[in-house]
Design a protein around this motif. Structure first.
Motif, PDB file in Angstrom:
ATOM      1  N   SER A   1       0.841  -1.189   0.000  1.00 60.43           N
ATOM      2  CA  SER A   1       0.000   0.000   0.000  1.00 60.43           C
ATOM      3  C   SER A   1       0.880   1.243   0.000  1.00 60.43           C
ATOM      4  CB  SER A   1      -0.892   0.010   1.248  1.00 60.43           C
ATOM      5  OG  SER A   1      -0.082   0.147   2.416  1.00 60.43           O
ATOM      6  N   ARG A   2       0.271   2.384  -0.207  1.00 56.95           N
ATOM      7  CA  ARG A   2       1.018   3.636  -0.147  1.00 56.95           C
ATOM      8  C   ARG A   2       1.603   3.838   1.245  1.00 56.95           C
ATOM      9  NH1 ARG A   2       4.524   5.973  -2.324  1.00 56.95           N
ATOM     10  NH2 ARG A   2       3.385   5.361  -4.205  1.00 56.95           N
ATOM     11  N   ALA A   3       0.841   3.459   2.295  1.00 58.04           N
ATOM     12  CA  ALA A   3       1.341   3.601   3.661  1.00 58.04           C
ATOM     13  C   ALA A   3       2.569   2.725   3.889  1.00 58.04           C
ATOM     14  CB  ALA A   3       0.244   3.244   4.663  1.00 58.04           C
ATOM     15  N   ALA A   4       2.540   1.513   3.332  1.00 53.80           N
ATOM     16  CA  ALA A   4       3.695   0.622   3.475  1.00 53.80           C
ATOM     17  C   ALA A   4       4.921   1.191   2.768  1.00 53.80           C
ATOM     18  CB  ALA A   4       3.361  -0.755   2.924  1.00 53.80           C
ATOM     19  N   LEU A   5       4.723   1.688   1.556  1.00 52.96           N
ATOM     20  CA  LEU A   5       5.837   2.252   0.787  1.00 52.96           C
ATOM     21  C   LEU A   5       6.403   3.486   1.469  1.00 52.96           C
ATOM     22  CD1 LEU A   5       4.375   1.865  -2.809  1.00 52.96           C
ATOM     23  CD2 LEU A   5       6.170   0.474  -1.758  1.00 52.96           C
ATOM     24  N   ASP A   6       5.519   4.318   1.980  1.00 50.68           N
ATOM     25  CA  ASP A   6       5.982   5.528   2.659  1.00 50.68           C
ATOM     26  C   ASP A   6       6.750   5.176   3.932  1.00 50.68           C
ATOM     27  OD1 ASP A   6       4.830   7.067   0.700  1.00 50.68           O
ATOM     28  OD2 ASP A   6       3.058   7.610   1.885  1.00 50.68           O
ATOM     29  N   GLY A   7       6.253   4.201   4.662  1.00 50.25           N
ATOM     30  CA  GLY A   7       6.912   3.815   5.899  1.00 50.25           C
ATOM     31  C   GLY A   7       8.290   3.240   5.680  1.00 50.25           C
ATOM     32  N   LEU A   8       8.457   2.539   4.568  1.00 50.49           N
ATOM     33  CA  LEU A   8       9.739   1.918   4.255  1.00 50.49           C
ATOM     34  C   LEU A   8      10.642   2.813   3.412  1.00 50.49           C
ATOM     35  CD1 LEU A   8       8.322  -1.589   3.336  1.00 50.49           C
ATOM     36  CD2 LEU A   8       9.780  -1.110   5.312  1.00 50.49           C
ATOM     37  N   GLY A   9      10.078   3.896   2.886  1.00 46.81           N
ATOM     38  CA  GLY A   9      10.833   4.703   1.940  1.00 46.81           C
ATOM     39  C   GLY A   9      11.175   3.901   0.698  1.00 46.81           C
ATOM     40  N   SER A  10      10.210   3.117   0.242  1.00 46.66           N
ATOM     41  CA  SER A  10      10.447   2.150  -0.820  1.00 46.66           C
ATOM     42  C   SER A  10       9.586   2.454  -2.043  1.00 46.66           C
ATOM     43  CB  SER A  10      10.139   0.741  -0.296  1.00 46.66           C
ATOM     44  OG  SER A  10      10.449  -0.247  -1.242  1.00 46.66           O
ATOM     45  N   THR A  11       9.785   1.654  -3.083  1.00 46.27           N
ATOM     46  CA  THR A  11       8.997   1.712  -4.313  1.00 46.27           C
ATOM     47  C   THR A  11       8.475   0.313  -4.619  1.00 46.27           C
ATOM     48  OG1 THR A  11      10.959   1.316  -5.683  1.00 46.27           O
ATOM     49  CG2 THR A  11      10.363   3.624  -5.243  1.00 46.27           C
ATOM     50  N   PRO A  12       7.376   0.202  -5.368  1.00 48.16           N
ATOM     51  CA  PRO A  12       6.807  -1.129  -5.633  1.00 48.16           C
ATOM     52  C   PRO A  12       7.778  -2.084  -6.318  1.00 48.16           C
ATOM     53  CG  PRO A  12       5.229   0.578  -6.200  1.00 48.16           C
ATOM     54  CD  PRO A  12       6.525   1.276  -5.912  1.00 48.16           C
ATOM     55  N   ASP A  13       8.686  -1.548  -7.120  1.00 49.19           N
ATOM     56  CA  ASP A  13       9.589  -2.422  -7.863  1.00 49.19           C
ATOM     57  C   ASP A  13      10.893  -2.708  -7.128  1.00 49.19           C
ATOM     58  OD1 ASP A  13      10.664   0.088  -8.042  1.00 49.19           O
ATOM     59  OD2 ASP A  13      10.939   0.075 -10.224  1.00 49.19           O
ATOM     60  N   GLU A  14      11.022  -2.253  -5.875  1.00 46.56           N
ATOM     61  CA  GLU A  14      12.260  -2.519  -5.137  1.00 46.56           C
ATOM     62  C   GLU A  14      12.404  -4.002  -4.819  1.00 46.56           C
ATOM     63  OE1 GLU A  14      14.799  -1.040  -1.215  1.00 46.56           O
ATOM     64  OE2 GLU A  14      12.892  -0.080  -1.702  1.00 46.56           O
ATOM     65  N   PHE A  15      11.275  -4.663  -4.569  1.00 47.11           N
ATOM     66  CA  PHE A  15      11.270  -6.086  -4.268  1.00 47.11           C
ATOM     67  C   PHE A  15      10.240  -6.787  -5.140  1.00 47.11           C
ATOM     68  CE2 PHE A  15      12.059  -3.928  -0.108  1.00 47.11           C
ATOM     69  CZ  PHE A  15      13.417  -4.231  -0.009  1.00 47.11           C
ATOM     70  N   GLY A  16      10.398  -8.103  -5.270  1.00 44.61           N
ATOM     71  CA  GLY A  16       9.381  -8.918  -5.905  1.00 44.61           C
ATOM     72  C   GLY A  16       8.694  -9.760  -4.842  1.00 44.61           C
ATOM     73  N   ASP A  17       7.782 -10.637  -5.267  1.00 47.00           N
ATOM     74  CA  ASP A  17       7.210 -11.571  -4.312  1.00 47.00           C
ATOM     75  C   ASP A  17       8.199 -12.718  -4.101  1.00 47.00           C
ATOM     76  OD1 ASP A  17       6.963 -13.194  -6.584  1.00 47.00           O
ATOM     77  OD2 ASP A  17       4.786 -12.974  -6.696  1.00 47.00           O
ATOM     78  N   LEU A  18       7.846 -13.679  -3.265  1.00 47.16           N
ATOM     79  CA  LEU A  18       8.785 -14.750  -2.934  1.00 47.16           C
ATOM     80  C   LEU A  18       9.151 -15.579  -4.159  1.00 47.16           C
ATOM     81  CD1 LEU A  18      10.409 -16.284  -0.813  1.00 47.16           C
ATOM     82  CD2 LEU A  18       8.349 -17.637  -0.324  1.00 47.16           C
ATOM     83  N   ALA A  19       8.160 -15.883  -4.994  1.00 51.16           N
ATOM     84  CA  ALA A  19       8.437 -16.681  -6.185  1.00 51.16           C
ATOM     85  C   ALA A  19       9.369 -15.935  -7.144  1.00 51.16           C
ATOM     86  CB  ALA A  19       7.129 -17.037  -6.885  1.00 51.16           C
ATOM     87  N   THR A  20       9.131 -14.650  -7.316  1.00 52.84           N
ATOM     88  CA  THR A  20       9.967 -13.856  -8.213  1.00 52.84           C
ATOM     89  C   THR A  20      11.382 -13.747  -7.667  1.00 52.84           C
ATOM     90  OG1 THR A  20       8.057 -12.568  -8.953  1.00 52.84           O
ATOM     91  CG2 THR A  20      10.243 -11.588  -9.278  1.00 52.84           C
ATOM     92  N   THR A  21      11.511 -13.523  -6.376  1.00 53.97           N
ATOM     93  CA  THR A  21      12.829 -13.398  -5.751  1.00 53.97           C
ATOM     94  C   THR A  21      13.600 -14.705  -5.871  1.00 53.97           C
ATOM     95  OG1 THR A  21      11.896 -11.809  -4.181  1.00 53.97           O
ATOM     96  CG2 THR A  21      14.022 -12.769  -3.622  1.00 53.97           C
ATOM     97  N   THR A  22      12.930 -15.815  -5.626  1.00 53.06           N
ATOM     98  CA  THR A  22      13.576 -17.119  -5.756  1.00 53.06           C
ATOM     99  C   THR A  22      13.962 -17.382  -7.199  1.00 53.06           C
ATOM    100  OG1 THR A  22      12.265 -17.929  -3.889  1.00 53.06           O
ATOM    101  CG2 THR A  22      13.339 -19.576  -5.262  1.00 53.06           C
ATOM    102  N   GLY A  23      13.116 -16.941  -8.141  1.00 57.24           N
ATOM    103  CA  GLY A  23      13.432 -17.097  -9.555  1.00 57.24           C
ATOM    104  C   GLY A  23      14.695 -16.346  -9.948  1.00 57.24           C
ATOM    105  N   LEU A  24      14.902 -15.155  -9.381  1.00 55.81           N
ATOM    106  CA  LEU A  24      16.122 -14.397  -9.652  1.00 55.81           C
ATOM    107  C   LEU A  24      17.358 -15.152  -9.178  1.00 55.81           C
ATOM    108  CD1 LEU A  24      15.031 -10.780  -8.614  1.00 55.81           C
ATOM    109  CD2 LEU A  24      15.434 -11.621 -10.943  1.00 55.81           C
ATOM    110  N   VAL A  25      17.243 -15.762  -8.016  1.00 57.71           N
ATOM    111  CA  VAL A  25      18.359 -16.532  -7.465  1.00 57.71           C
ATOM    112  C   VAL A  25      18.684 -17.719  -8.367  1.00 57.71           C
ATOM    113  CG1 VAL A  25      19.019 -18.010  -5.519  1.00 57.71           C
ATOM    114  CG2 VAL A  25      17.888 -15.811  -5.087  1.00 57.71           C
ATOM    115  N   LEU A  26      17.654 -18.436  -8.772  1.00 61.33           N
ATOM    116  CA  LEU A  26      17.851 -19.598  -9.642  1.00 61.33           C
ATOM    117  C   LEU A  26      18.441 -19.193 -10.987  1.00 61.33           C
ATOM    118  CD1 LEU A  26      14.490 -21.407  -8.862  1.00 61.33           C
ATOM    119  CD2 LEU A  26      16.764 -22.295  -8.327  1.00 61.33           C
ATOM    120  N   ALA A  27      17.937 -18.120 -11.562  1.00 61.53           N
ATOM    121  CA  ALA A  27      18.419 -17.665 -12.863  1.00 61.53           C
ATOM    122  C   ALA A  27      19.869 -17.210 -12.808  1.00 61.53           C
ATOM    123  CB  ALA A  27      17.536 -16.526 -13.380  1.00 61.53           C
TER     124      ALA A  27
END
Length: 248
Positions: A150-176
């Motif tokens: 959410s916007r509140a989550a992004l603001d609290g973390l000082g983050s952007t939606p594309d800074e992280f992926g979901d667990l499957a996407t993150t694991t896929g990056l590791v495998l690749a």
């Protein structure tokens, strides 16, 4: 009050600077060092050396090296190593982790919660690859989105939606990138809550115990702000996974 000092105070009762319970840390270290009576471990962004001193206490023939930019945290690491009787088997370097080089590779490389030092997960994997011995293992911890932020989550973390992926996407990056997960741990909601209550509580309590300290008000404000960002922002949204990896 600088960020390093805030972090030191906030982790007074949770020296593992990530949402992991002691039992999970012990299990991951046992798995990471399994099959080797002696070995060499390196922690990139070791902070107070919590991972390394625990590994050395469990493995009397292992040696370790820790690298961090926080000189006071390294001092605490030395004190803890001395208290546990492992100080002769650990070397600590006040250095940017990106600048660390070694004459010999390591059997285990750790970077849990410090991938930002390299600019993200993939650069961290690249750095670890250069320091890891053939057949060695990498223990790396990284955040991921448990659900769309959410916007509140992004603001609290000082983050952007594309800074992280979901667990499957993150694991896929590791495998690749040529790594195979051989074990791991996804932090639970309890892991997160225990960690965040320890973080905010330790910092707030220090302010309460030192009301006349010049930094007391800043410490209390940092604790209150962090608690609000967590409870009203990213709780249940930000996840954390710790992978134990080997190269293909």
């Amino acid at each position: 009050m600088d960020r390093q000092q805030i972090s030191r105070l906030a982790h007074a009762h949770h020296p593992i600077a990530a949402p992991l319970a002691d039992e999970s840390v012990a299990r991951l270290l046992e798995r990471a060092t399994a099959g080797r009576e002696d070995g060499r471990a390196l922690d990139l962004g070791c902070g107070e050396g919590a991972w390394l001193v625990r590994a050395l206490a469990a493995r009397p023939r292992w040696h370790a090296v820790g690298v961090d930019l926080d000189a006071r945290a390294l001092t605490r690491a030395r004190e803890t190593a001395t208290a546990l009787g492992v100080e002769r088997r650990i070397g600590l370097h006040h250095l940017d982790a990106r600048e660390f080089t070694a004459k010999e590779p390591f059997d285990l490389v750790l970077c849990v919660g410090s991938t930002h030092a390299f600019g993200g997960l993939l650069p961290t994997l690249a750095a670890a690859r250069e320091l890891l011995a053939p057949g060695g293992r990498l223990l790396v911890g990284e955040a991921f989105w448990q659900r769309e932020p959410s916007r509140a989550a992004l603001d609290g973390l000082g983050s952007t939606p594309d800074e992280f992926g979901d667990l499957a996407t993150t694991t896929g990056l590791v495998l690749a990138d040529g790594w195979t997960p051989v074990s791991g741990h996804v932090s639970t909601e309890r892991d997160w809550d225990d960690y965040e209550f320890a973080w905010t509580g330790s910092l707030a309590e220090w302010a309460l115990d030192h009301p006349d300290h010049p930094d007391a008000a800043a410490a209390r404000e940092a604790a209150d702000r962090h608690r609000t960002e967590w409870l009203h922002g990213y709780r249940g949204t930000l996840g954390f996974v710790t992978y134990l990896l080997r190269r293909d």
